[in-house]
Design a protein around this motif. Sequence first.
Motif, short mmCIF file in Angstrom:
data_model
loop_
_atom_site.label_atom_id
_atom_site.label_comp_id
_atom_site.label_asym_id
_atom_site.label_seq_id
_atom_site.Cartn_x
_atom_site.Cartn_y
_atom_site.Cartn_z
N SER A 250 0.43 5.57 0.44
CA SER A 250 -0.47 6.56 1.02
C SER A 250 -0.63 7.80 0.15
O SER A 250 0.01 7.96 -0.90
CB SER A 250 0.03 6.96 2.41
N LEU B 277 -3.29 3.65 6.76
CA LEU B 277 -3.52 2.41 6.01
C LEU B 277 -3.38 1.16 6.87
O LEU B 277 -3.74 0.06 6.44
CB LEU B 277 -2.54 2.31 4.83
N LEU C 38 3.40 -1.80 3.90
CA LEU C 38 3.22 -0.39 3.60
C LEU C 38 4.57 0.27 3.37
O LEU C 38 5.53 -0.01 4.08
CB LEU C 38 2.48 0.31 4.75
N GLY D 241 0.80 -1.22 0.00
CA GLY D 241 0.00 0.00 0.00
C GLY D 241 0.83 1.27 0.00
O GLY D 241 1.87 1.35 0.67
N TRP E 196 -6.04 -1.67 7.34
CA TRP E 196 -6.29 -2.59 6.23
C TRP E 196 -5.79 -4.00 6.53
O TRP E 196 -6.31 -4.97 5.98
CB TRP E 196 -5.59 -2.10 4.97
#
Length: 250
Positions: free
Chosen positions: A24, A33, A48, A22, A36
């Motif tokens: 941002s 995030l 992330l 992910g 999630w």
Amino acid sequence: MSGLTSVARPLPRPDATRMLIGLSYAGGGTAPLRPWARALPADTELVLICYPGRERRFTEPMPADFADLVADVVTAVRAVARLPYVLAGHSMGALVAFETAVRLADTAEAPTALVVSGHHAPPYLRFTGDTGPVARHADAELLAWIREYGTLPEEILADEDLAQVVLSAFRADLALHGTYRYKPGTTVNIPVQALIGAQDPVTLAGARRWQEMTTGDFRVDELPGAHFYTPEVWQQLPRHMAAVTGANLA
């Protein structure tokens, strides 16, 4: 600093067989995030990427050019892509995700699918502020946009010192975003899903234009809420990602 030092794993899953990576939005770090992780199937780990200038990389300067930010993210993804993964980004992160996928195309570290949330397709960016904030907007205008579309608690925005910290990071990222230039004809060859909030200024029609960015399968899904959806949808956003849930991407 880059590579694994840029990576956060909110809920490590050593036995995972795939990942969701992910990215941002402008002014954001990995924290928004992190919820999630609990919305993912048991076989999927959330990874992330932390941009320079925030969280554990707070002392690092933010790149002055969008291409430099993408290069930083590409290095981090290469370092962590030990499993098949879906690459997902929201708002500015969608643009970073697209360019990252372009640079990793036809390599061993290429994503299996791309999810772009809350952003126009690259050829249609104008950086005029007609569908979102830009760096030249006054503080009051940016705060008004964050209040209407953002995810920050009102108590932070009501604190003058905290609000200035938020605005500083937000404005720096907006300036960075404004340096982006799409190279005409650039596409990816993997499935792409566009997500959009029903009240997002980007609009459903804008989200549909992402179909032009891939030679693979494409779908678009409209979800409740504005630019950051509803709080409930945001926290469960991976459950709307077809490549994560196994839904049909065509």
